[in-house]
Scaffold this motif. Structure first.
Motif, PDB file in Angstrom:
ATOM      1  N   CYS A 232      56.328  85.744 119.952  1.00 57.82           N
ATOM      2  CA  CYS A 232      56.775  84.346 119.961  1.00 57.82           C
ATOM      3  C   CYS A 232      56.493  83.694 121.312  1.00 57.82           C
ATOM      4  O   CYS A 232      55.953  82.584 121.385  1.00 57.82           O
ATOM      5  CB  CYS A 232      58.266  84.262 119.647  1.00 57.82           C
ATOM      6  N   TYR A 244      60.161  73.439 119.884  1.00 59.89           N
ATOM      7  CA  TYR A 244      60.071  74.475 118.859  1.00 59.89           C
ATOM      8  C   TYR A 244      61.453  74.811 118.311  1.00 59.89           C
ATOM      9  O   TYR A 244      62.482  74.469 118.902  1.00 59.89           O
ATOM     10  CB  TYR A 244      59.445  75.747 119.427  1.00 59.89           C
ATOM     11  N   THR A 245      61.484  75.500 117.195  1.00 58.40           N
ATOM     12  CA  THR A 245      62.710  76.078 116.654  1.00 58.40           C
ATOM     13  C   THR A 245      62.746  77.553 117.005  1.00 58.40           C
ATOM     14  O   THR A 245      61.767  78.267 116.787  1.00 58.40           O
ATOM     15  CB  THR A 245      62.755  75.914 115.125  1.00 58.40           C
ATOM     16  N   GLU A 246      63.845  77.998 117.561  1.00 56.28           N
ATOM     17  CA  GLU A 246      63.970  79.395 117.990  1.00 56.28           C
ATOM     18  C   GLU A 246      63.973  80.327 116.786  1.00 56.28           C
ATOM     19  O   GLU A 246      64.757  80.148 115.855  1.00 56.28           O
ATOM     20  CB  GLU A 246      65.260  79.585 118.790  1.00 56.28           C
ATOM     21  N   ILE A 247      63.082  81.314 116.803  1.00 56.84           N
ATOM     22  CA  ILE A 247      63.018  82.259 115.700  1.00 56.84           C
ATOM     23  C   ILE A 247      63.189  83.705 116.152  1.00 56.84           C
ATOM     24  O   ILE A 247      63.176  84.617 115.323  1.00 56.84           O
ATOM     25  CB  ILE A 247      61.691  82.124 114.923  1.00 56.84           C
ATOM     26  N   SER A 248      63.344  83.931 117.442  1.00 54.67           N
ATOM     27  CA  SER A 248      63.531  85.291 117.935  1.00 54.67           C
ATOM     28  C   SER A 248      65.007  85.676 117.883  1.00 54.67           C
ATOM     29  O   SER A 248      65.847  84.988 118.477  1.00 54.67           O
ATOM     30  CB  SER A 248      63.031  85.419 119.373  1.00 54.67           C
ATOM     31  N   THR A 262      68.105  76.676 117.536  1.00 56.39           N
ATOM     32  CA  THR A 262      68.005  77.079 116.140  1.00 56.39           C
ATOM     33  C   THR A 262      68.784  76.034 115.362  1.00 56.39           C
ATOM     34  O   THR A 262      70.003  76.104 115.262  1.00 56.39           O
ATOM     35  CB  THR A 262      68.605  78.482 115.925  1.00 56.39           C
ATOM     36  N   VAL A 267      66.065  79.491 109.589  1.00 60.65           N
ATOM     37  CA  VAL A 267      65.553  80.622 110.356  1.00 60.65           C
ATOM     38  C   VAL A 267      66.412  81.862 110.125  1.00 60.65           C
ATOM     39  O   VAL A 267      65.906  82.946 109.791  1.00 60.65           O
ATOM     40  CB  VAL A 267      65.498  80.283 111.860  1.00 60.65           C
ATOM     41  N   MET A 271      65.427  85.308 108.106  1.00 58.33           N
ATOM     42  CA  MET A 271      65.458  86.642 108.695  1.00 58.33           C
ATOM     43  C   MET A 271      66.291  87.594 107.839  1.00 58.33           C
ATOM     44  O   MET A 271      65.916  88.755 107.626  1.00 58.33           O
ATOM     45  CB  MET A 271      66.032  86.578 110.113  1.00 58.33           C
TER      46      MET A 271
END
Length: 292
Positions: A232, A244-248, A262, A267, A271
């Motif tokens: 990422c 961006y949108t947090e995906i981690s 987020t 998201v 997950m």
């Protein structure tokens, strides 16, 4: 019979020294967040007291900017305790029962249990125990830190006027609860962490279907998340002009954005669905397998 199996597996999962060791380790790591945060708050109060004495001003107009809800480990991302805890949590949640589960497969213990209880009953109770142990291994140290921090920092309801002190903006996940019902906000984030880490711990059982080495099985979820986190930061979040949108998971499981917001359930739900699909695929693969 199923309930008895669940109780036995839960006792095996959370009644061991390894589970206690993991929880204590997590609590110790969170202390490296508690101590700096309490010292920071103490310095703030001391400076405010000096100003009040000098100008004969007693009331603190900025009290809502310094509150429990931005001093506990989930709402700060700068101390060593917070950084290390949200980096190491995949190992902490997978270690308690993932380790023993792999040993049970290698020793032939599962074969003896399945003969008496049945394959699906055994696996269902095992996955429930894995889920609970992984979720508790994550949440107990966080709750421990929250309660200790509450002993030193008052639980003043956050005020949107001091939004720069919190880092929670209108687009942040569950932000409406942070400024109205902060305790509910913390509870909801702990619930998200519990569910996600419980499913992550279940991945150990999925990995054990393909890998026999218990060390590798415990570390695989951590390696996978670390690789995804690096991917990422290196290939997705590449522009400073894009929001961006947090995906981690190593970032969005915090109760404060440490990178990007987020801003929806998409998201986190995605997950969770991905983890469930992996577990379902593993269960389908193991269904016809009679060799343990």
């Amino acid at each position: 019979m199923l309930w008895n199996n669940i109780k036995i597996e839960c006792k095996k999962a959370m009644g061991t020294r390894l589970f206690l060791f993991v929880v204590l380790t997590g609590c110790i790591i969170t202390m490296f967040s508690l101590v700096p945060c309490v010292r920071s708050y103490d310095r703030y109060i001391s400076s405010l007291r000096n100003i009040s004495e000098e100008f004969s001003y007693i009331r603190n107009p900025m009290m809502p900017s310094q509150t429990l809800f931005n001093y506990w480990i989930g709402s700060e991302a700068v101390t060593a305790g917070s950084t290390n805890y949200f980096f190491l949590f995949p190992v902490l949640v997978c270690l308690p029962y993932g380790w023993s589960y792999c040993k049970e497969r290698r020793s032939g213990y599962i074969r003896n249990v399945v003969v008496r209880t049945g394959k699906w009953r055994y696996h269902l109770s095992k996955y429930i125990a894995l889920f609970l142990s992984g979720g508790l291994a994550m949440v107990i140290p966080l709750l421990f830190n929250f309660l200790l921090t509450a002993m030193f920092v008052p639980a003043v309801t956050p005020d949107p006027y001091y939004i720069t002190s919190y880092g929670i903006i209108s687009s942040s996940f569950l932000s409406e609860f942070f400024y109205t019902r902060p305790f509910l906000y913390v509870f909801l984030y702990l619930t998200v962490d519990f569910i996600y880490c419980g499913l992550l711990a279940c991945l150990c059982a999925a990995c054990a279907s393909f890998v026999k080495n218990h060390v590798i099985v415990v570390l695989l979820p951590f390696i996978a998340l670390l690789g995804f986190h690096y991917f990422c930061n290196s290939f997705i979040y590449t522009s400073g002009d894009v929001v961006y949108t947090e995906i981690s998971p190593m970032n969005f499981l915090r109760a404060v954005p440490s990178g990007y917001d987020t801003n929806s359930f998409v998201v986190i739900t995605g997950m969770v669905i991905l983890l469930l699909l992996i577990l379902a695929a593993t269960a389908i693969r193991e269904a016809p397998d009679e060799v343990y």
